[in-house]
Design a protein around this motif. Structure first.
Motif, PDB file in Angstrom:
ATOM      1  N   VAL A  43       0.823  -1.205   0.000  1.00 43.68           N
ATOM      2  CA  VAL A  43       0.000   0.000   0.000  1.00 43.68           C
ATOM      3  C   VAL A  43       0.861   1.261   0.000  1.00 43.68           C
ATOM      4  O   VAL A  43       0.478   2.293  -0.569  1.00 43.68           O
ATOM      5  CB  VAL A  43      -0.971   0.003   1.201  1.00 43.68           C
ATOM      6  CG1 VAL A  43      -0.248   0.237   2.518  1.00 43.68           C
ATOM      7  CG2 VAL A  43      -2.080   1.029   1.009  1.00 43.68           C
ATOM      8  N   GLU A  44       2.058   1.194   0.611  1.00 42.38           N
ATOM      9  CA  GLU A  44       2.878   2.400   0.746  1.00 42.38           C
ATOM     10  C   GLU A  44       3.336   2.960  -0.601  1.00 42.38           C
ATOM     11  O   GLU A  44       3.599   4.160  -0.716  1.00 42.38           O
ATOM     12  CB  GLU A  44       4.099   2.112   1.626  1.00 42.38           C
ATOM     13  CG  GLU A  44       3.764   1.857   3.077  1.00 42.38           C
ATOM     14  CD  GLU A  44       3.359   0.426   3.375  1.00 42.38           C
ATOM     15  OE1 GLU A  44       3.050   0.136   4.547  1.00 42.38           O
ATOM     16  OE2 GLU A  44       3.375  -0.414   2.432  1.00 42.38           O
ATOM     17  N   THR A  45       3.435   2.099  -1.617  1.00 44.11           N
ATOM     18  CA  THR A  45       3.869   2.595  -2.924  1.00 44.11           C
ATOM     19  C   THR A  45       2.766   3.353  -3.644  1.00 44.11           C
ATOM     20  O   THR A  45       3.018   4.050  -4.621  1.00 44.11           O
ATOM     21  CB  THR A  45       4.394   1.432  -3.793  1.00 44.11           C
ATOM     22  OG1 THR A  45       5.065   1.950  -4.939  1.00 44.11           O
ATOM     23  CG2 THR A  45       3.260   0.526  -4.260  1.00 44.11           C
ATOM     24  N   TRP A  46       1.517   3.229  -3.145  1.00 44.67           N
ATOM     25  CA  TRP A  46       0.371   3.901  -3.762  1.00 44.67           C
ATOM     26  C   TRP A  46       0.034   5.232  -3.088  1.00 44.67           C
ATOM     27  O   TRP A  46      -0.956   5.879  -3.451  1.00 44.67           O
ATOM     28  CB  TRP A  46      -0.849   2.986  -3.717  1.00 44.67           C
ATOM     29  CG  TRP A  46      -0.736   1.753  -4.552  1.00 44.67           C
ATOM     30  CD1 TRP A  46      -0.413   0.497  -4.143  1.00 44.67           C
ATOM     31  CD2 TRP A  46      -0.946   1.654  -5.967  1.00 44.67           C
ATOM     32  NE1 TRP A  46      -0.405  -0.383  -5.202  1.00 44.67           N
ATOM     33  CE2 TRP A  46      -0.730   0.305  -6.345  1.00 44.67           C
ATOM     34  CE3 TRP A  46      -1.307   2.579  -6.958  1.00 44.67           C
ATOM     35  CZ2 TRP A  46      -0.862  -0.149  -7.659  1.00 44.67           C
ATOM     36  CZ3 TRP A  46      -1.431   2.123  -8.265  1.00 44.67           C
ATOM     37  CH2 TRP A  46      -1.206   0.779  -8.606  1.00 44.67           C
ATOM     38  N   ILE A  47       0.830   5.658  -2.100  1.00 46.36           N
ATOM     39  CA  ILE A  47       0.577   6.897  -1.359  1.00 46.36           C
ATOM     40  C   ILE A  47       1.549   7.966  -1.837  1.00 46.36           C
ATOM     41  O   ILE A  47       2.703   7.686  -2.151  1.00 46.36           O
ATOM     42  CB  ILE A  47       0.734   6.661   0.154  1.00 46.36           C
ATOM     43  CG1 ILE A  47      -0.170   5.517   0.618  1.00 46.36           C
ATOM     44  CG2 ILE A  47       0.408   7.922   0.948  1.00 46.36           C
ATOM     45  CD1 ILE A  47       0.062   5.083   2.063  1.00 46.36           C
ATOM     46  N   SER A  48       1.096   9.210  -1.865  1.00 42.91           N
ATOM     47  CA  SER A  48       1.960  10.298  -2.324  1.00 42.91           C
ATOM     48  C   SER A  48       3.046  10.601  -1.294  1.00 42.91           C
ATOM     49  O   SER A  48       2.923  10.286  -0.103  1.00 42.91           O
ATOM     50  CB  SER A  48       1.138  11.562  -2.569  1.00 42.91           C
ATOM     51  OG  SER A  48       0.755  12.171  -1.345  1.00 42.91           O
TER      52      SER A  48
END
Length: 649
Positions: free
Chosen positions: A195-200
């Motif tokens: 999920v962290e790669t999908w957050i700005s």
């Protein structure tokens, strides 16, 4: 002659009266635009050039800024079409006004209609020009990009539907059947991603959970990231074997007498990324010795390796006995009589992984050798050796640093008007499930802030049942804790969750029944977004009351009432514990719309759990409307992921 040249010059001047413009790649023939909202249209031209936009009787003119960027907002339009959009000398045809849903996550969202149950029939009957799909090609970036890679919109048809996201397609089909409006799917997903790669970057840096991490994580370009990843991978290789072999040496590892005395060991089945080889894509050899009796050696046998991601070539005593090139197919290989020998034998397996997780995975009971007289397990320690590493992974993968997929696969489409989003992800975060309580709601808030379209609907899929690591209440379950984090995310406004424990597959992380997944997401959307009076959830835990050794549980979302999917009325999946925190399987009975649970081993129960296991396929409490009860626990005792935190390698 002079007159001809003059006329030609005039014609050229007239033809160039409109500056050449470029629209984002998400704009194209057969697209769907969001109805009932202002319609953003944007792109690029020469600086200060005049740009004129025509659409369904609307005309807007704007001047490109000094960087050549321009944007207009057209007035809202109701559902309908087809229409044409013209921007200077560029035209886009066959546009429908409808509802646009973002479809994102990891491999279970990426999973195609081609691979679902009854795929051929689903594709053959899929013709529907009101359902349209845009696939965002996989891409990563260290900084936010202004456009996605080229792709195109496709309408649902026997020729094209097979390549659609299956969850998104069945979601769209259910909505279209009820609403009779076009549905557009923006499919932006990547298997095996966190999920962290999908957050700005801004979202991560301003969060309590990740602020300190982001302060110590430099903002690098892709070349710099490549160098860092290459160095990290080399360190991992050095820990295992110092260097990579030449091709001839690696080819000899299939032989029965190959020298493997100094090879390291790892657990089989279990992905190698979860063990000694994080972020490795390439070829790894595995070897294991086993004994066979003299009587069995003279007969045929069967070798089962479970599932292997992605490809394997398998040898016994140097003889190839099978190979498979599909990551989710069980490996069962017939061993001809004469291949086995009395006493010691050797299995050698060459595993090739092209991306994401690699190696053996699934249920340990599927890893065995079956001879004429016995079935012996081959799960446990296997020796392994890296043969080669794929060149692209000497660079950056989507999980190498935070924000990489947000930058490349979300940020470029932020101006696009949408109805909402559906999400299927979490498998890759199960090892840090407790932190997912923060990271997942953070991502939802981040997208809503950046899209600037309010708290748009966000519906997600809870993890299916799957024997990931055979976790349960006794050894701890990362998947149960991840499901709990997903349930807690329902405290975020305008969200909904599809529970699918009943349609998972114990031995496959990618269950093929995506039809019901899409339908359950659509049920939530139809109720919460479109205001229909339908049941959209299964029973959810509300409260407990202890009376002696019995616990009475009450539930919300009863629908038409509780029911048990068992012809004898046995309820499975409940456990109770006393103050010693030791859980025991519980007997459970319906009492109206309550459930009473107890165990003869627990005189003074203080906690109840339901479905608290990686693989909870046997859970069978439903409402009469067909929705399964969500897994839950009444305790807050420390879990196995409480201390696990996200870090950058």
């Amino acid at each position: 002659m002079k007159k001809t040249v003059l006329l030609l010059a005039v014609a050229m001047a007239q033809a160039s009266g409109y500056a050449a413009v470029r629209l984002p790649n998400i704009f194209g023939d057969h697209m769907v635009l969001q109805r009932d909202k202002p319609i953003p249209v944007w792109g690029w031209a020469d600086k200060n050039e005049k740009v004129t936009v025509h659409f369904h009787g609307q005309t807007k003119t704007v001047k490109a800024d000094k960087n050549g960027q321009w944007k207009v907002l057209l007035a809202p339009e109701t559902a309908g079409g087809p229409y044409e959009l013209t921007v200077n000398n560029v035209s886009v045809h066959d546009i429908l006004m409808g509802d646009v849903w973002v479809c994102s996550g990891q491999s279970n969202m990426e999973f195609h209609v081609n691979d679902v149950l009854n795929a051929d029939a689903e594709k053959a009957n899929s013709a529907n020009p009101a359902i349209r799909h845009f696939y965002l090609p996989k891409d990563i970036s260290a900084t936010p990009k202004n456009d996605v890679l080229p792709s195109k919109w496709e309408a649902a048809s026997p020729e094209h539907t097979g390549d659609f996201t299956a969850v998104g397609y069945f979601f769209a089909r259910a909505l279209n059947e009820q609403l009779h409006v076009p549905i557009g799917l923006l499919h932006t997903s990547w298997g095996g991603t966190m999920v962290e790669t999908w957050i700005s970057h801004e979202g991560m840096a301003n969060s309590d959970a990740f602020r300190d991490l982001m302060k110590s994580t430099p903002v690098l370009n892709v070349d710099s990231l490549n160098k860092v990843q290459k160095a990290n991978l080399q360190v991992a290789i050095n820990k295992v074997q110092n260097s990579l072999p030449d091709a001839a040496t690696a080819a000899g590892w299939s032989a029965a007498n190959a020298d493997d005395h100094d090879w390291k060991t790892m657990q089989v089945p279990r992905y190698w990324e979860e063990q000694q080889l994080p972020n490795l894509d390439g070829v790894v050899w595995f070897r294991r010795n086993f004994d066979v009796s003299e009587a069995d050696a003279a007969k045929a046998a069967v070798l089962s390796l479970g599932t292997v991601d992605d490809e394997d070539v398998t040898y016994i005593n140097g003889v190839q006995v099978g190979s498979t090139h599909k990551y989710n197919e069980l490996r069962k290989y017939a061993i001809p009589a004469g291949v086995l020998k009395p006493g010691n034998n050797v299995i050698a397996v060459k595993v090739t992984d092209g991306g994401g997780n690699g190696g053996f995975y699934g249920d340990a009971s599927n890893v065995f050798l079956s001879t004429a007289s016995q079935k012996q397990s081959l799960a446990g320690d296997w020796k392994f050796r890296i043969a080669s590493v794929m060149e692209p992974n000497f660079g950056v993968g989507p999980n190498s640093y935070p924000c990489l997929l947000y930058n490349a696969m979300i940020h470029p489409v932020l101006p696009f008007a949408i109805k909402g989003a559906i999400w299927y992800q979490g498998e890759s975060n199960a090892g840090r499930a407790y932190q997912y309580r923060q990271s997942f709601p953070l991502m939802i808030r981040d997208w809503r802030r950046l899209w600037n379209q309010g708290d748009f609907p966000f519906y997600f899929v809870q993890l299916a049942s799957y024997g990931a690591d055979h976790g349960d209440s006794h050894k701890g379950s990362t998947w149960a804790e991840l499901r709990e984090a997903q349930t807690l995310t329902l405290n975020t406004p305008n969200t909904g969750m599809a529970v699918i424990t009943d349609i998972g597959e114990s031995n496959d992380i990618h269950p093929r029944n995506k039809q019901d997944v899409g339908k359950r997401l659509a049920a939530a959307a139809l109720h919460q977004t479109y205001g229909q009076n339908n049941v959209y959830s299964g029973p959810t835990y509300q409260s407990m009351q202890v009376n002696g050794n019995k616990v009475t549980l009450s539930f919300d979302h009863l629908g038409s009432g509780l029911m048990v999917k068992d012809k004898y009325g046995y309820i499975r999946g409940f456990e109770v514990a006393g103050a010693d925190q030791q859980f025991h399987y519980a007997k459970a009975v319906l009492s109206g719309n309550n459930v009473i649970v107890y165990s003869d081993n627990v005189n003074n129960p203080v906690a109840v759990r339901y479905g608290w296991a990686d693989d909870n396929i046997e859970d069978n409490l439903f409402n009469k409307d067909g929705f399964p009860a969500a897994p839950f626990r009444t305790d807050t005792w420390k879990g196995v992921t409480d201390e696990k935190k996200y870090s950058v390698n």
